[in-house]
Scaffold this motif. Structure first.
Motif: not given
Lengths: 149, 896
Positions: A94-98, A108-113, A126
Motif C-alpha cells: 500500500h505505502l511501503g510500511c515495514r 499485518v501492516c502497523p500503519c494502515h492495517g 487498503p
C-alpha cells in the motif's frame, strides 16, 4: 525519463515562433536560465540515479531459522511452510510500511492495517497488491539465506 | 500615550520561528545524526538541559505550525481579492509545503519506529509523482541506512527557504520583543512540563505526528494512494488561487480549503483518539483503549533533581539502541541469567513503564509488575523483538483454553451434545455447567494472572509464561522478604529450568498426574486425621495424600519436561479439543524396536535448536530421535552406534533407552494394546460424586477472582487407587485398548441452580486416562483376562465354573445395582453386555463389545488352569486359534 527533460525544455523553447523570428534580450535570458536549470537537473538526475543503483545493489544475508513459520529479517519476510521457503519484501504494497507482525496466521501492516496471508495475498485493504516476492538462495552450508541486490 | 499593538498571528509565528532556529542550533550539539535514536534517548535520560532545549525546539515548532495555519486562514477573512504577484504566490504555496516538510523531517530525525515507518510512507508517496518521483524521494530522504540528507534538509534547505519566504512575505527580520518574550514563556512552560515524544520501539502502535495523523487516516481509506498526492497538489493550488485568483475563484478556493480543513480535523480526531494497533478502531470503553490509544499521549517532564547520580549515566549500557533510565536506580540487579540480562534487554522490555522518564512516578506509570501473564504477554515476553510467536501459540494451547474440560463439563450437564467442541475458558458464561467450573476449576489455566510476587508453589495457579519459567533462588526469596528496602537487589530468574513443581500446582488435581507420577494417592482423610508418617503428605494445607507406587521414570529422576517438549507444553499454534490430541510424545518414541526415527542436530527447527543449545551447549553431530506422531525432535536424545541415549534436561542424567519387551512387539496378540494399558500400576478412581448448588453459601468465581454468593459443591464418593479398567479408543487405523477410569460417574442436581424443574442428572461416563504410574513390568495376564474391573464390570467375584462338561463364566458384583440404570455403582457395563450412547467423556472411547469380552474371557478361561508363564500360554501369544483347535479334551472353553 527525467534525463530527457532538459532536451525537452530546449526543444519546446526553440519551437516558439518569437524565437524563430528574433532573439530578444528577454528570450536570450530565458534560454540561458533554462539551460542552467536543465544542466543542474541533468547533473542531479545522473548523480541520484547512480546512488540509487548503488543502494539497490547491496546483497543481504541472514541466518535461516529453520521451522520458524515466519521470520522477519533485514528487509524481508521468510515464510517456512514445512520446508518450502518463500521470501517476500517486508514493505507493505500500500505505502511501503515495514511489516513486522505475524498474528492469527496473518501478516499485518502497523500503519494502515492491511493484512496478508502467508502466500502474500492481501486479505484486508487498503493494500490490494500481493507482497513482492524476492529471489533468495541458500549458502553452501544451508544455514544462511542470501538475497542478491 | 497610546501604544499601537503590533502583535498578530504573523508576528507570533515570526517569534516562534526565531525560537525554533535558536533552539535548533543549540540542539545540534547533543544530537548525533549517526545514531539519532540513541542520542535522543541519552538527552532524555541523562541531560535535563539538553532535554529542555529539545522540548523547546519541539514545542516552538508545533506552536509555529498552529499559528502559521491560523495566520493563513486569518487572511482568508478578507473578502476582497488578495492579488499577490504570481511569483510570490507560488513561493507562498511552496512555503506551505516546505513548512510541512520541515516539520516532518524533524519528526523523522527521532529515528524511532514511528519515524521510520513515516519515512517509508513519505518515500512511497513521493515515488508516486510521475517522471522524477524516484529521484526526488532519494534526494529528499537519502539512503535508508542513515539520516544525513534528512538532517541537511531539515537544518539547511527547508530552514533557509522558510526564512527567505518569511522575509519576502513579511518584510521583517525581527519580531516584536513582546511577542518573542511571550512565546518564549509559553514554550518554556510547555517544555518543562511535557517532554517531546519518543517512541519506545516496543509498543505495536505506530502513528505519524499529530498534524499528519489525519493524513494517515485518509491513507487508510485510500486503496490508491496516488489520490493523496493529487490531493496535496490540489491544496497547494487552492492556496495559490486564494492569493492570486479573481474574487469568485478566490472565494471558492477559500471555501474549499475550509471544507477540507474541517474534514481533516475529523480525520485527525479519529486517528488520534480512536485508532490503535494496526490502525484498528478502538473505542474508550474497550479493554485495551488505555494501553493502545492513551499510551500515545504518555509523556514525562524534565527532572532537574533526579534521585540518581548524574555520573552514573556514562556507565549506562546501550539497550536495543537506546538508553533507559530504569537502570539508573535499579542498577546492580543480580539473579537473572544471560538470556534476560538487564544490561542487555533492560527493564522496560519486560516491565513496561516509561524508559525515558527520570521521575519515579512517571517511570513506573503503566508498569507491568509481574510480566509473563498472558493478559500482558504481548507487551512483555511477546513483543516483536522477543518471543512473539510463542506468545501467539500459548493462548491457543489446551493449558490456556481448557477446551476439553469445558466441553466435557457442558456435555455432562446436558448443555451441549458432544464432548469435543473447541472452546476457551474465557467463553465461560453463567450456565449451570459454566458456573460449576467457575466455582471449582476455572483457575487452573495459564491465562489466570499471577498477581502476587513469590515463587511458584502448590497453591499458585496460572501466570502465563512464568507459570513454568519463574525460578526464585534462595537469595531472591530473601530479597523479596526484605523488600521494604529501597531497591530489590536480587531478581528471580526467568529460565528454562522448568521443574516438576511448576506443573504440580495444577496437575495435582483432576487427573492428578503430578501426584500419581511421584507416587502419591489422594485420600479422603482430613488434616486432623493424617497419620504422622513419611507415607503421608499434606498438599496445599488440606489435601492428604498417601505414598504408593511411583512411576518408574520418576524413580530414575526423569522430570515432566524430559518427555514433554516445547510444542506440547506451549502448543503448536493449533487448537485441540483434548489433551491426547495435543500431546505428541508416545512411549514408543523412546522405547522403540527396529530403526529409530531420527533427525540431525543441524536440521533442527529454530525453536528446538535454540532450546537445545541453551541446555546442552554443543549439539554438533548429534542424531536426535523424533516423535512418531508429529515428527518433532526430542532434543535430549542422541543416537550413537545404534544405541539411543536419553539425558534429563535439568539434571543431566544419561540413560540408554531400552526397546520394548518381546511380548509387546513380537506377537500379534497384544498389538492393539497401548503401552499404558499394561504398564500402568494404578489410577485414581472416584465414583459416586454428587454435585449441587448451595445458593446461600459464600462462593468464589475462580475465573474472575472474586467472591460470589452461592457455589457449586462437590460431594465426593469413594476414592481408590487401583488398576485401571480397559476400554477401546477407535482411531483412523482401527482401534487400541487404553486404560480408562470412572471419569464422570456422578449425579448433578441442576435444579438447585436453575430452578427450572430440571431433574437430577445421572451419568456413568468413563474417561481415558494417562495415569503416569508406569511400571517396568506390565500387569500380569490374569489382571486383565480374569479381572472383572479390567473388563468394566466393577469390583466383584468372577469365576469360571465347569459343570456338566461345559464352562461358564459367572460374575457376582460387589456393589448393589443402581436403580437408575441397573448397574453396580463402579461398573461401566453389565457382565457380558455392552453400552452405547453417552458412555465416555470422548466420542471415540467405548467399553469392550460383547465379542471382545468373550475373546478376553476365553483366554481367561485357559488361565484358570495354565499359569501365564506356561509353555501353552506363551505359545498362545503367537496363534491362539490354532492352539484352541488342538486343545485337549479336558480343556473347556466357555459357553456364552
Amino acid at each position: 525519463m527525467i534525463h530527457q527533460l532538459p532536451a525537452f525544455c530546449i526543444l519546446l523553447f526553440l519551437s516558439q515562433k518569437p524565437f524563430m523570428r528574433k532573439l530578444s534580450r528577454k528570450s536570450f535570458l530565458f534560454v540561458l536560465n533554462a539551460g542552467i536549470v536543465a544542466f543542474f537537473v541533468f547533473l542531479w538526475e545522473r548523480l541520484t540515479s547512480d546512488e540509487i543503483k548503488r543502494m539497490n545493489n547491496k546483497t543481504s544475508q541472514f541466518t535461516y531459522q529453520k521451522g520458524k513459520k515466519v521470520t522477519f529479517a533485514d528487509k524481508y519476510i521468510v515464510i517456512d511452510n514445512e520446508g518450502k521457503l518463500t521470501v517476500f519484501s517486508d514493505r507493505c504494497t500500500h505505502l511501503g510500511c515495514r511489516i513486522r507482525e505475524f498474528s492469527n496466521d496473518k501478516l499485518v501492516c502497523p500503519c494502515h492495517g492491511s493484512e496478508y496471508d502467508l502466500s502474500g495475498t492481501p486479505l484486508k485493504g487498503p493494500a490490494y497488491k500481493s507482497l513482492e516476492k524476492v529471489n533468495a538462495e541458500f549458502s553452501a552450508d544451508g544455514k544462511t539465506i542470501i538475497i542478491a541486490g | 500615550m497610546k501604544v499601537k499593538l503590533k502583535t498578530s498571528f504573523g508576528t507570533v509565528a515570526l517569534a516562534l520561528l526565531w525560537l525554533i532556529i535558536i533552539t535548533g542550533v543549540i540542539l545540534a550539539v547533543p544530537f548525533d545524526v549517526v545514531a539519532p535514536y540513541l542520542s535522543i534517548s541519552k538527552i532524555l535520560v541523562g541531560n535535563p538541559w539538553s532535554s529542555l532545549i529539545r522540548n523547546m525546539h519541539y514545542w516552538s515548532s508545533q506552536l509555529f505550525l498552529i499559528v502559521f495555519l491560523v495566520h493563513l486562514f486569518d487572511h482568508f477573512h478578507y473578502r476582497q481579492k488578495i492579488g499577490l504577484k504570481v511569483g510570490v504566490a507560488i513561493r507562498l504555496s511552496l512555503g506551505f509545503l516546505i513548512i510541512m516538510l520541515a516539520m516532518l523531517t524533524g519528526f523523522l530525525l527521532k529515528a524511532d519506529t514511528d519515524s521510520q515507518q513515516a519515512r517509508l510512507i513519505l518515500e512511497s508517496l513521493i515515488k508516486l509523482i510521475p517522471w522524477f518521483g524516484d529521484t526526488l524521494a532519494f534526494s529528499l530522504l537519502g539512503s535508508v541506512e542513515n539520516f544525513q540528507l534528512i538532517y541537511v534538509h531539515h537544518v539547511a534547505t527547508f530552514t533557509v527557504f522558510i526564512v527567505f519566504i518569511t522575509f519576502e512575505h513579511s518584510r521583517k527580520i525581527w519580531p516584536p520583543a513582546v511577542d518573542l518574550l511571550l512565546s518564549l514563556l509559553v514554550v518554556l512552560v510547555m517544555s518543562y512540563l511535557l517532554n517531546a515524544p519518543l517512541h519506545d520501539n516496543l509498543s505495536p502502535v505506530n502513528k505519524g505526528p499529530w498534524y499528519f495523523v489525519g493524513f494517515q487516516e485518509i491513507l487508510h481509506w485510500l486503496k490508491h494512494p496516488g489520490w493523496a498526492v493529487a490531493m496535496g497538489f490540489i491544496i497547494l493550488s487552492l492556496i495559490y488561487l486564494v492569493n492570486t485568483g479573481k474574487e469568485k475563484t478566490s472565494l471558492f478556493s477559500k471555501r474549499s480549503l475550509l471544507l477540507l480543513a474541517g474534514l481533516y480535523f475529523v480525520c485527525t480526531i479519529t486517528g488520534l483518539f480512536f485508532r490503535g494497533e494496526n490502525w484498528r478502531l478502538v473505542f474508550p470503553w474497550e479493554k485495551d483503549y488505555k494501553q493502545l490509544v492513551l499510551a500515545n499521549f504518555k509523556t514525562s517532564r524534565i527532572n532537574f533533581n533526579p534521585e540518581f547520580e548524574m555520573e552514573m549515566i556514562s556507565g549506562l549500557p546501550e539497550i536495543m539502541g537506546r538508553k533507559e533510565s530504569c537502570l539508573l536506580c535499579h542498577h546492580q540487579v543480580k539473579g537473572l541469567s544471560e538470556s534476560h540480562n538487564p544490561e542487555v534487554i533492560g527493564c522496560f522490555s519486560c516491565h513496561g513503564g516509561n524508559p525515558f522518564a527520570t521521575v519515579k512516578n512517571e517511570s513506573h506509570r503503566g508498569i507491568i509488575k509481574i510480566p509473563g501473564n498472558l493478559s500482558t504477554a504481548r507487551q512483555s515476553c511477546g513483543t516483536a523483538q522477543c518471543h512473539p510467536e510463542i506468545a501467539e501459540r500459548v493462548p491457543k494451547s489446551l493449558m490456556s483454553t481448557l477446551s476439553g474440560l469445558i466441553s466435557v463439563n457442558r456435555f455432562v450437564f446436558n448443555e451441549q451434545n458432544n464432548q469435543d467442541s473447541l472452546t476457551h475458558v474465557h467463553s465461560l458464561r453463567n450456565s449451570a455447567a459454566d458456573m460449576h467450573l467457575r466455582n471449582l476449576c476455572a483457575n487452573c489455566h495459564l491465562g489466570n494472572d499471577k498477581i502476587e510476587y513469590g515463587p511458584v508453589t502448590e497453591i499458585t495457579r496460572g501466570g502465563g509464561c512464568i507459570a513454568c519459567h519463574l525460578n526464585y533462588s534462595p537469595q531472591a526469596e530473601t530479597a523479596l522478604k526484605n523488600s521494604r528496602s529501597k531497591y530489590m537487589k536480587v531478581h528471580p530468574d526467568i529460565n528454562l529450568k522448568v521443574t516438576n513443581n511448576h506443573c504440580f500446582n495444577c496437575h495435582s488435581r483432576s487427573g492428578r498426574i503430578s501426584t500419581n507420577y511421584e507416587g502419591w494417592h489422594e485420600t479422603l482423610l482430613t488434616t486432623a486425621e493424617m497419620p504422622d508418617s513419611a507415607n503421608y503428605r499434606l498438599v496445599q494445607g488440606y489435601r492428604v495424600f498417601t505414598k504408593i507406587q511411583e512411576d518408574v521414570h520418576h524413580r530414575l529422576g526423569i522430570e515432566c519436561i524430559d518427555c514433554h517438549h516445547s510444542y506440547e507444553l506451549m502448543g503448536d499454534g493449533k487448537l485441540y479439543s483434548h489433551k491426547e490430541n495435543q500431546q505428541d510424545v508416545q512411549c514408543g518414541d523412546c522405547h522403540f524396536s527396529g530403526e529409530p526415527h531420527i533427525t540431525l542436530a543441524k536440521d533442527l527447527d529454530n525453536e528446538s535448536a535454540i532450546i537445545a543449545s541453551l541446555r546442552f551447549k554443543n549439539m554438533s553431530g548429534k542424531k536426535l530421535l523424533t516423535s512418531q506422531k508429529f515428527g518433532r525432535p526430542l532434543i535430549n536424545t542422541d543416537v550413537k552406534n545404534d544405541t539411543a541415549f536419553f539425558v534429563t534436561k535439568n539434571g543431566g542424567k544419561i540413560f540408554s533407552l531400552k526397546p520394548p519387551a518381546a511380548v509387546c512387539t513380537k506377537t500379534k496378540a497384544h498389538s492393539s494394546l497401548s503401552c499404558s494399558s499394561c504398564h500402568t500400576s494404578w489410577v485414581s478412581s472416584c465414583i459416586g460424586c454428587h454435585n449441587s448448588f448451595d445458593k446461600n453459601a459464600s462462593g468464589y468465581d475462580l475465573l474472575e477472582n472474586k467472591n460470589v454468593k452461592g457455589t457449586w459443591v462437590e460431594t465426593k464418593g469413594t476414592f481408590k487407587a487401583k488398576l485401571p479398567a480397559l476400554g477401546i479408543r477407535t482411531t483412523e487405523n482401527g482401534h487400541e485398548v487404553i486404560p480408562v477410569a470412572p471419569g464422570m460417574a456422578l449425579t448433578i442436581d441442576k435444579n438447585s441452580y436453575t430452578n427450572e424443574n430440571d431433574t437430577v442428572i445421572f451419568h456413568r461416563l468413563f474417561a481415558p486416562v494417562a495415569p503416569h504410574t508406569t511400571l517396568l513390568k506390565g500387569r500380569n495376564c490374569k489382571s486383565c483376562h480374569n479381572n472383572p474391573e479390567a473388563l468394566g464390570y466393577g469390583e466383584g467375584v468372577l469365576v469360571f465354573i465347569i459343570k456338566d462338561g461345559k464352562g461358564k463364566w459367572k460374575f457376582t458384583p460387589h456393589f448393589e445395582s443402581d436403580p437408575r440404570d441397573g448397574l453396580p455403582a463402579d461398573a461401566w457395563i453389565d457382565f457380558l453386555k455392552t453400552r452405547s450412547g453417552k458412555v465416555s467423556t470422548r466420542k471415540n472411547v467405548f467399553p469392550f463389545t460383547i465379542e471382545q469380552q468373550q475373546k478376553i474371557l476365553t483366554v481367561g478361561a485357559c488361565l484358570t488352569c495354565h499359569t501365564e508363564d506356561s509353555e501353552v500360554m506363551l505359545n498362545s501369544l503367537y496363534n491362539f486359534e490354532a492352539l484352541v483347535n488342538k486343545r485337549k479334551p479336558q480343556c473347556y472353553l466357555p459357553v456364552w
